[in-house]
Enzyme design. Structure first.
Site, short mmCIF file in Angstrom:
data_model
loop_
_atom_site.label_atom_id
_atom_site.label_comp_id
_atom_site.label_asym_id
_atom_site.label_seq_id
_atom_site.Cartn_x
_atom_site.Cartn_y
_atom_site.Cartn_z
N MET A 30 35.12 -31.77 -0.41
CA MET A 30 35.62 -32.53 0.75
C MET A 30 36.74 -33.48 0.29
SD MET A 30 32.53 -33.08 3.36
CE MET A 30 31.76 -34.50 2.63
N GLY A 31 37.30 -33.22 -0.87
CA GLY A 31 38.42 -34.03 -1.35
C GLY A 31 38.01 -35.35 -1.95
N LEU A 33 38.99 -36.26 -4.85
CA LEU A 33 38.52 -35.63 -6.09
C LEU A 33 38.29 -36.65 -7.20
CD1 LEU A 33 40.80 -32.43 -6.20
CD2 LEU A 33 38.54 -32.72 -5.16
N HIS A 34 37.12 -36.52 -7.84
CA HIS A 34 36.78 -37.36 -8.99
C HIS A 34 36.33 -36.47 -10.13
CE1 HIS A 34 32.69 -36.53 -7.78
NE2 HIS A 34 32.89 -37.09 -6.58
N GLY A 36 33.55 -35.55 -11.19
CA GLY A 36 32.49 -34.59 -10.84
C GLY A 36 33.12 -33.29 -10.34
N HIS A 37 34.06 -33.44 -9.39
CA HIS A 37 34.76 -32.26 -8.88
C HIS A 37 35.55 -31.58 -10.02
CE1 HIS A 37 34.81 -34.93 -5.14
NE2 HIS A 37 34.14 -33.87 -4.73
N GLN A 153 21.42 -29.16 -1.57
CA GLN A 153 22.53 -28.33 -1.08
C GLN A 153 22.68 -27.07 -1.96
OE1 GLN A 153 26.51 -29.93 0.23
NE2 GLN A 153 27.08 -29.29 -1.81
N SER A 185 30.60 -40.10 -7.03
CA SER A 185 30.56 -39.64 -5.64
C SER A 185 31.77 -40.23 -4.91
CB SER A 185 29.28 -40.15 -4.98
OG SER A 185 29.40 -40.10 -3.57
N SER A 186 32.30 -39.47 -3.97
CA SER A 186 33.42 -39.99 -3.18
C SER A 186 32.98 -41.23 -2.42
CB SER A 186 33.91 -38.93 -2.19
OG SER A 186 34.21 -37.74 -2.89
P1 AMP Z 1 31.83 -33.14 -2.08
O1 AMP Z 1 33.32 -33.24 -2.12
O2 AMP Z 1 31.13 -34.45 -2.20
O3 AMP Z 1 31.35 -32.29 -0.92
O4 AMP Z 1 31.43 -32.35 -3.40
C1 AMP Z 1 31.99 -31.10 -3.71
C2 AMP Z 1 31.21 -30.50 -4.85
O5 AMP Z 1 31.27 -31.35 -5.98
C3 AMP Z 1 29.72 -30.32 -4.51
O6 AMP Z 1 29.27 -29.08 -5.02
C4 AMP Z 1 29.08 -31.48 -5.22
O7 AMP Z 1 27.73 -31.24 -5.59
C5 AMP Z 1 29.97 -31.60 -6.45
N1 AMP Z 1 29.86 -32.95 -7.01
C6 AMP Z 1 30.02 -34.13 -6.36
N2 AMP Z 1 29.77 -35.17 -7.18
C7 AMP Z 1 29.43 -34.64 -8.38
C8 AMP Z 1 29.04 -35.19 -9.65
N3 AMP Z 1 28.96 -36.50 -9.85
N4 AMP Z 1 28.77 -34.33 -10.65
C9 AMP Z 1 28.83 -33.00 -10.46
N5 AMP Z 1 29.19 -32.41 -9.31
C10 AMP Z 1 29.48 -33.22 -8.27
#
Ligand code: AMP
Length: 282
Positions: A30-31, A33-34, A36-37, A153, A185-186
Site C-alpha cells: 500500500m506504499g 515504502l519502508h 519491511g517492504h 493475512q 509499519s507505515s
Molecule cells: P502494507 O503496505 O502495509 O500493506 O504491506 C505490504 C507488505 O509488506 C505486506 O505483505 C506486509 O506484511 C509486508 N510488511 C509490512 N511491514 C513489514 C515488516 N516490518 N517486515 C516485513 N514485512 C512487512
C-alpha cells in the site's frame, strides 16, 4: 522502470512477459515504502527475472471510521525507492481501474477472516482477499511476496491460492524491526516520540512470552496474563487482543505447541499496531 496505472496495460505487459518465458515476482504493497517492504523487494529481485511492485491503497479493506483518508501517500517517493531497488514495473492503479462502476464481487475465506484482526475489523479481510485475488489475476506472477508481520493475512492469502487453484507461489518473509524491536509499519508515522516509545510494549510482551516458553511454560492463559500485565503498565497503550492460536486454523490453544502463533493488536494514539511471534518448534 515502467509505471502502469491501467489494469489493461499491466495485464497486457504481464502476458507478453510470460510468453517470453520470464519468471515474474509480485510484491503487493500500500506504499509508504519502508525497510519491511524493501526486504520483500530485495528477495523478489534475487528470485525472479521481472519484478513488479504494486502500490495501491485499497479502500475496501478499511472499515468505516478507519484511517483510509489519512493513510500515508507518497507515490513519487515510493517510485524513486522502487527504482533504486531495480524494480522493473510499478503497478499503481486508480480506484476506478480496480473497482469500476458495477463491481460487486468479493472473495471471502470464511472462518479464518473472522478471528484475530478480523474480529475488530469487520470486512477487512474480504477487502484484502478481493484485492489480492485481483492483483494475482492481473499479473499472474510465479511468486508473490508477503510479510510475516501480517501473519493472519499471509495465512489467508495462502488459503485463497490453494482453494482457488491459483498458480502463484506465496513466499512469506520475516518481520523487519527497528533497532529497538518495533516492527516497521507505515502506520508508525502516526506516532509521536512518546507513543513510539510506548509502542515498544508490543515487542516487549512478545519477548516476555518467548522467554516464558523457552523456560518451559506451556499454559496460554498464564502467558497471556503476563503479556497483559506488561501492556497495562504502559499508559498510552490500549490492548485490543492477544491471541495464542494454532497457525493453520487460528483456533485458540490452551497449551503452546509447535506452530503456535502469538499475535496481538494494540492501539497507541492514532495507530492500531500489530505484531506477532511464531513458535515454530519446541
Ligand atoms: P502494507 O503496505 O502495509 O500493506 O504491506 C505490504 C507488505 O509488506 C505486506 O505483505 C506486509 O506484511 C509486508 N510488511 C509490512 N511491514 C513489514 C515488516 N516490518 N517486515 C516485513 N514485512 C512487512
Amino acid at each position: 522502470m515502467q509505471v502502469f496505472h491501467s489494469v489493461k496495460e499491466m495485464q497486457h505487459c504481464a502476458r507478453h512477459l510470460k510468453l517470453q518465458g520470464k519468471n515474474i515476482a509480485l510484491v503487493p504493497t500500500m506504499g509508504a515504502l519502508h525497510k519491511g517492504h524493501i526486504s520483500l523487494i530485495r528477495k523478489a529481485r534475487i528470485d525472479c527475472d521481472v519484478l513488479i511492485v504494486s502500490i495501491y491503497i485499497n479502500p475496501t479493506q478499511f472499515a468505516h471510521g478507519e484511517d483510509y483518508m489519512s493513510y500515508p501517500r507518497h507515490l513519487e517517493k515510493d517510485m524513486a525507492k522502487a527504482a533504486g531497488e531495480k524494480v522493473d514495473i510499478v503497478f499503481a492503479p486508480t480506484d476506478k481501474e480496480m473497482y469500476p462502476p458495477g463491481f460487486t464481487t468479493s472473495v471471502d475465506v470464511g472462518e479464518l477472516s473472522a478471528r484475530l484482526c478480523g474480529a475488530a475489523r469487520p470486512g477487512h479481510f474480504q477487502g484484502v482477499c478481493t484485492v489480492v485475488t485481483k492483483l494475482l489475476n492481473i499479473v499472474h506472477p510465479d511468486f508473490a511476496y508477503f510479510g510475516q508481520k501480517d501473519a493472519q493475512q499471509a495465512l489467508i492469502i495462502k488459503k485463497i491460492v490453494q482453494d482457488l487453484n491459483m498458480e502463484a507461489q506465496i513466499i512469506v518473509l520475516p518481520i523487519i524491526r527497528d533497532k529497538n524491536g518495533l516492527a516497521l509499519s507505515s502506520r508508525n508515522k502516526y506516532l509521536n516520540k512518546y507513543e513510539r516509545k510506548a509502542a515498544l510494549v508490543l515487542y516487549k510482551s512478545l519477548q516476555a512470552a518467548r522467554r516464558l516458553i523457552d523456560t518451559g511454560e506451556r499454559k496460554s492463559e498464564y502467558i497471556k496474563e503476563k503479556m497483559q500485565e506488561l501492556i497495562q503498565k504502559e499508559k498510552l497503550a490500549k490492548l485490543e487482543y492477544i491471541s495464542i492460536c494454532r497457525y493453520n486454523d487460528l483456533n485458540e490453544l490452551e497449551l503452546i505447541e509447535k506452530n503456535t502463533l502469538i499475535a496481538l493488536a494494540v492501539q497507541i494514539g492514532r495507530a492500531r499496531l500489530i505484531d506477532n511471534y511464531l513458535v515454530e518448534n519446541l
